[in-house]
Structures are given as C-alpha cells and as structure tokens.
Design a protein around this motif. Sequence first.
Motif, mmCIF file in Angstrom:
data_model
loop_
_atom_site.group_PDB
_atom_site.id
_atom_site.type_symbol
_atom_site.label_atom_id
_atom_site.label_comp_id
_atom_site.label_asym_id
_atom_site.label_seq_id
_atom_site.Cartn_x
_atom_site.Cartn_y
_atom_site.Cartn_z
ATOM 1 N N GLU A 1 -8.825 135.839 71.559
ATOM 2 C CA GLU A 1 -9.861 135.624 70.552
ATOM 3 C C GLU A 1 -10.629 136.889 70.192
ATOM 4 O O GLU A 1 -10.869 137.144 69.025
ATOM 5 C CB GLU A 1 -10.828 134.538 71.053
ATOM 6 C CG GLU A 1 -11.758 133.997 69.999
ATOM 7 C CD GLU A 1 -11.048 133.054 69.046
ATOM 8 O OE1 GLU A 1 -11.586 132.782 67.970
ATOM 9 O OE2 GLU A 1 -9.939 132.607 69.388
ATOM 10 N N PRO A 2 -11.040 137.747 71.155
ATOM 11 C CA PRO A 2 -11.796 138.949 70.780
ATOM 12 C C PRO A 2 -11.018 139.903 69.885
ATOM 13 O O PRO A 2 -11.603 140.736 69.210
ATOM 14 C CB PRO A 2 -12.114 139.594 72.137
ATOM 15 C CG PRO A 2 -12.066 138.463 73.104
ATOM 16 C CD PRO A 2 -10.974 137.572 72.607
ATOM 17 N N GLY A 3 -9.668 139.806 69.873
ATOM 18 C CA GLY A 3 -8.871 140.704 69.058
ATOM 19 C C GLY A 3 -8.669 140.225 67.637
ATOM 20 O O GLY A 3 -7.933 140.841 66.886
ATOM 21 N N MET A 4 -9.303 139.112 67.246
ATOM 22 C CA MET A 4 -9.136 138.552 65.914
ATOM 23 C C MET A 4 -10.310 138.926 65.019
ATOM 24 O O MET A 4 -11.454 138.942 65.455
ATOM 25 C CB MET A 4 -9.029 137.027 65.987
ATOM 26 C CG MET A 4 -7.843 136.515 66.767
ATOM 27 S SD MET A 4 -7.782 134.709 66.737
ATOM 28 C CE MET A 4 -6.338 134.407 67.757
ATOM 29 N N VAL A 5 -10.000 139.216 63.772
ATOM 30 C CA VAL A 5 -11.028 139.542 62.788
ATOM 31 C C VAL A 5 -10.868 138.593 61.610
ATOM 32 O O VAL A 5 -9.778 138.476 61.046
ATOM 33 C CB VAL A 5 -10.893 141.002 62.307
ATOM 34 C CG1 VAL A 5 -11.946 141.307 61.251
ATOM 35 C CG2 VAL A 5 -11.004 141.960 63.478
ATOM 36 N N GLU A 6 -11.931 137.890 61.243
ATOM 37 C CA GLU A 6 -11.850 136.960 60.120
ATOM 38 C C GLU A 6 -11.744 137.733 58.810
ATOM 39 O O GLU A 6 -12.585 138.566 58.489
ATOM 40 C CB GLU A 6 -13.070 136.045 60.083
ATOM 41 C CG GLU A 6 -13.006 135.033 58.946
ATOM 42 C CD GLU A 6 -14.119 134.004 58.983
ATOM 43 O OE1 GLU A 6 -14.600 133.628 57.892
ATOM 44 O OE2 GLU A 6 -14.512 133.586 60.099
ATOM 45 N N LEU A 7 -10.692 137.439 58.041
ATOM 46 C CA LEU A 7 -10.460 138.111 56.767
ATOM 47 C C LEU A 7 -10.910 137.266 55.581
ATOM 48 O O LEU A 7 -11.353 137.799 54.564
ATOM 49 C CB LEU A 7 -8.969 138.448 56.621
ATOM 50 C CG LEU A 7 -8.361 139.331 57.718
ATOM 51 C CD1 LEU A 7 -6.873 139.523 57.465
ATOM 52 C CD2 LEU A 7 -9.070 140.672 57.783
ATOM 53 N N ASP A 8 -10.770 135.962 55.694
ATOM 54 C CA ASP A 8 -11.169 135.072 54.607
ATOM 55 C C ASP A 8 -11.131 133.644 55.136
ATOM 56 O O ASP A 8 -10.534 133.370 56.189
ATOM 57 C CB ASP A 8 -10.226 135.222 53.412
ATOM 58 C CG ASP A 8 -10.839 134.714 52.109
ATOM 59 O OD1 ASP A 8 -12.007 134.275 52.140
ATOM 60 O OD2 ASP A 8 -10.156 134.757 51.072
ATOM 61 N N ALA A 9 -11.767 132.734 54.425
ATOM 62 C CA ALA A 9 -11.769 131.329 54.834
ATOM 63 C C ALA A 9 -11.881 130.451 53.599
ATOM 64 O O ALA A 9 -12.447 130.849 52.571
ATOM 65 C CB ALA A 9 -12.912 131.043 55.801
ATOM 66 N N HIS A 10 -11.324 129.261 53.705
ATOM 67 C CA HIS A 10 -11.382 128.274 52.626
ATOM 68 C C HIS A 10 -11.861 126.961 53.228
ATOM 69 O O HIS A 10 -11.283 126.471 54.206
ATOM 70 C CB HIS A 10 -10.000 128.090 51.997
ATOM 71 C CG HIS A 10 -9.946 126.999 50.970
ATOM 72 N ND1 HIS A 10 -10.090 127.239 49.626
ATOM 73 C CD2 HIS A 10 -9.768 125.656 51.099
ATOM 74 C CE1 HIS A 10 -10.000 126.092 48.964
ATOM 75 N NE2 HIS A 10 -9.796 125.120 49.834
ATOM 76 N N ALA A 11 -12.910 126.375 52.660
ATOM 77 C CA ALA A 11 -13.443 125.099 53.139
ATOM 78 C C ALA A 11 -13.380 124.076 52.016
ATOM 79 O O ALA A 11 -13.611 124.401 50.845
ATOM 80 C CB ALA A 11 -14.873 125.270 53.630
ATOM 81 N N ASP A 12 -13.063 122.834 52.376
ATOM 82 C CA ASP A 12 -12.921 121.790 51.368
ATOM 83 C C ASP A 12 -13.230 120.447 52.007
ATOM 84 O O ASP A 12 -13.066 120.257 53.220
ATOM 85 C CB ASP A 12 -11.491 121.789 50.823
ATOM 86 C CG ASP A 12 -11.357 121.029 49.514
ATOM 87 O OD1 ASP A 12 -12.386 120.546 49.003
ATOM 88 O OD2 ASP A 12 -10.227 120.925 49.011
ATOM 89 N N SER A 13 -13.691 119.513 51.196
ATOM 90 C CA SER A 13 -13.865 118.134 51.630
ATOM 91 C C SER A 13 -12.744 117.323 51.004
ATOM 92 O O SER A 13 -12.575 117.331 49.778
ATOM 93 C CB SER A 13 -15.224 117.593 51.180
ATOM 94 O OG SER A 13 -15.367 116.235 51.546
ATOM 95 N N ILE A 14 -11.953 116.651 51.828
ATOM 96 C CA ILE A 14 -10.791 115.939 51.314
ATOM 97 C C ILE A 14 -10.907 114.450 51.621
ATOM 98 O O ILE A 14 -11.427 114.052 52.664
ATOM 99 C CB ILE A 14 -9.473 116.502 51.886
ATOM 100 C CG1 ILE A 14 -9.372 116.246 53.389
ATOM 101 C CG2 ILE A 14 -9.373 117.999 51.613
ATOM 102 C CD1 ILE A 14 -8.038 116.674 53.987
ATOM 103 N N SER A 15 -10.442 113.641 50.697
ATOM 104 C CA SER A 15 -10.428 112.193 50.869
ATOM 105 C C SER A 15 -8.983 111.749 51.038
ATOM 106 O O SER A 15 -8.183 111.836 50.097
ATOM 107 C CB SER A 15 -11.059 111.505 49.657
ATOM 108 O OG SER A 15 -11.070 110.102 49.821
ATOM 109 N N VAL A 16 -8.635 111.298 52.229
ATOM 110 C CA VAL A 16 -7.261 110.909 52.552
ATOM 111 C C VAL A 16 -7.097 109.424 52.252
ATOM 112 O O VAL A 16 -7.757 108.584 52.864
ATOM 113 C CB VAL A 16 -6.948 111.200 54.027
ATOM 114 C CG1 VAL A 16 -5.539 110.729 54.375
ATOM 115 C CG2 VAL A 16 -7.102 112.693 54.312
ATOM 116 N N PRO A 17 -6.231 109.066 51.303
ATOM 117 C CA PRO A 17 -6.112 107.661 50.902
ATOM 118 C C PRO A 17 -5.243 106.848 51.849
ATOM 119 O O PRO A 17 -4.472 107.384 52.644
ATOM 120 C CB PRO A 17 -5.463 107.759 49.519
ATOM 121 C CG PRO A 17 -4.643 109.007 49.591
ATOM 122 C CD PRO A 17 -5.401 109.958 50.476
ATOM 123 N N ALA A 18 -5.383 105.530 51.744
ATOM 124 C CA ALA A 18 -4.473 104.592 52.405
ATOM 125 C C ALA A 18 -3.499 104.080 51.352
ATOM 126 O O ALA A 18 -3.850 103.933 50.185
ATOM 127 C CB ALA A 18 -5.250 103.438 53.018
#
Length: 434
Positions: free
Chosen positions: A126-143
């Motif tokens: 974990e200490p060797g990782m650098v965050e480059l970008d991130a994507h966040a979303d709210s998703i609605s999973v249907p039945a």
Amino acid sequence: MSVFAVLFCLATAASAGPRLSVDWAAFAGSGDSTRVEVFYAVPYGMLDYSEFEGGLEAMFAVRFELRGTGFEQEATLYRRAAIESFAAAEAAKRSFVDGFSLAVLPGRYSLRVTLLGLDEPAEAEEPGMVELDAHADSISVPAFTGRPDLSTLQLAAGIIHDTVTGGFSVVPNPARSFGGDGAERVFFYCEGYNLSAAADSYNLKVAIVRAAAPETLVASPQTRFKGARVQTAAALGLSVAGLVPGDYRLAVVLDDRATGARAERSARFRIAGEEEERASGVTYRLQMTQLEAHYHDRLEFIASPRELAYYEALSDSGKQVFLTRFWSRHNLAEFARRMETARERYRVAGTDGIRTDRGRIYIKYGEPDGIERREIEVDRRPREYWRYFNQGYAFVFVDVTGSNDYRLVWTNSPDETRTGYESMLTPDEQEMFR
C-alpha cells in the motif's frame, strides 16, 4: 455475451487532461442476484513507464469499491500496460481498457474506481501506491423479475457475433464518446428477459434522440422475433454520421405485440468534437513493426481450432478487431521472432522450416527447456527428445526418412492430436515417456 476481460489498447484522441473513464452495465444473474459488469479506460499518458524488452511498460493498479445497505465489497487489480514508444502511443492516442464483473442484489450502491500508480511491480504494498485519478458514481442495480424486461444498455465501440457459440463479444467504450474520423457507428448490447413463449412476436425498436429534447434523429428498422425462449440478446450499431457534437440518448424499446407489454431502456452518450476524446471500433488497431505486420494474421500456428473457426467466419473489419483482442493475450513480437527462427533453423531440403513438425512445435511452445539428441545408434533412426519442464510436456521426433525431416511421433501434450507414428517408439522410449 463475452467481454474483453484482458488488458488491450484502444485508440482515442486525447483531451486537454487525460482522465480515467468508467462505465457499468447490469444483467440478470443467477437466483435473485444481478450481474454488474464494470469497465474502465486508462489513457496512456496517465502512467509512468520504464524500458522493457525493446519497448516501454507501466505497472498500475485499479481499486474498486462497491457499497450499499448491508453490503460492502472492494478489491485491487494489478495490471501491466505496454507501448512500443511514446511517439507511437501519442500517434494512436492509446488508452488501456479492462473490466471486471461481480454479483450483487438489486438496490442502490455507491461505486468508486481508483487508478493507482505503482512504484514496483505487483509485489508493491500500500505505501508504494500513488493515487492518479478516481471516478465515483451512484448506481441503481435493477431486478429482472416478473414481466418482460431489458437489461441496462452497454454502449460499445464494436460488437463481434460469435458464429461458433451464437453469442456476442463486446468491445467496451467506457467513455461513451463516439464520432470523429472513422467512428461513425454507436454500438450497444442488451438482453431481454421474462419473454413469453406463447407471444405471437416481439418488436425491438432502437433510436437516437437528442438528450435535451424528445426528437428522434436516427432510428433502426424494427426487429421482429418470436417469443420462443424466455431470454434473448440483441447487439446493433446505428450510424451517427452527420450528427453534430453534443449529448444524445440511445433508446431501446421491446414490445409484446399480443399483450401490449413494453420494456424500455436508454443510455446517454456523446458525439465528440475534434478536440475531444473519441472511441471507435475501427481504430482498434495494433501498433506493429514491419516484421510483426508480416506475421500477425498467421493464427494457424498458435490459435486453437475453435479460435480459427471463429476468425475465419468474421468479416474483414471483424477480423481486425479479433486480431487486436487476440494479440492482447499473446506476445506478437515473440511470435514473429519464433516464426523467423523456425524458418531457418528447421528448413529441410527446400521446405520452409515453419512447415516442419519441429518448426511448428517450436513456434507454438517456444524454446524447449531441454533437447536430447540420439543420432548414431544401431537399427534406430536419429531422434530428438524435447522437454518443457514447466508444462510437463515431452515431444519425440524421429528422422523417419533419413532426410533430416524429423517427424513428431509422440507427445503427451493434450493440445496435439495423434501423429500416426506412435509405433516407432522403442520399448525403452515407451518406458521412459509413458
């Protein structure tokens, strides 16, 4: 449906700042669960590279987190990206596309996908990782229960129909960006559920409409099919030629003509301007040296019979997409090197070395870990024993005619058929190899 579940290159046009693109689609799973497939695209310029075997490679990781009421799942996927050179990657505007799938219960979830740079290969902590970008979303999973329904729509840069299985292979387009030179079709994949076998027929209608106003701009002819099974799949491409840059919506409607039951789904996408990112099925192409280009379609030396049958049934454009997919899972540079080596090393009396048994096995399996030659023995033809210790394979070649054209007489590789020369094994060889 099958999705490219391996890392491969997608040609796109770069925007002012390359960003991680993420998309998802939901399909009926087993029991009460829904299958969610997530796809992401990483522009080549976001990664740090080091020299590797005549090219450049970058190690990175993708962490996904999915959280809902009483549910939490996360994992980190380690990946390697390779380019021939920065100039070649920039000319093709490369992105690296991959995906993953998981089963969840219907409901609302928060999805976060994080791109991480790695200081070291996959052993990095974990200490060797650098965050480059991130994507966040709210998703609605249907039945998908009870009534005729459609899966969510997966927009794609290309679709290949598998004539062997009858299914589809989908080339994801996580950016949902289309348009530009050569990118004149928007493809989609969806599935229909809970269809009645008693129904006279169903109609499937597809249209492109403006996102801001209900104006139909492009419509496909209606597709009619019998309700002979409770589930079906559809994959189509609509032309976007002539549409101006902007936001649009792809609308799909499934009608039961007998009962009037209807299922509808839609998905937003964008027609890119010249300066924006583009995704195009026809720009999925290999960056090859002259030697690699000479051999890249010689699949008969390395592909399985099933893959060959699939490839031969494709159109010319489908073959190009297949080759890009195939060589994302195999080393084209190494294959070309083996072909050149086999041509000369195993050439016999004017016969090209790639047409000999030893040449074919060398191309397919590579350099043996060990070769034992027995050339001067009484009442016995010269022979060679090839061994591949990691796979546990052995190959016995015999100079059957005395012309130095060694024929394969026995192997324990499950990928090879019977040779017809098995009777040439001596009793001690039978004991040695069997």
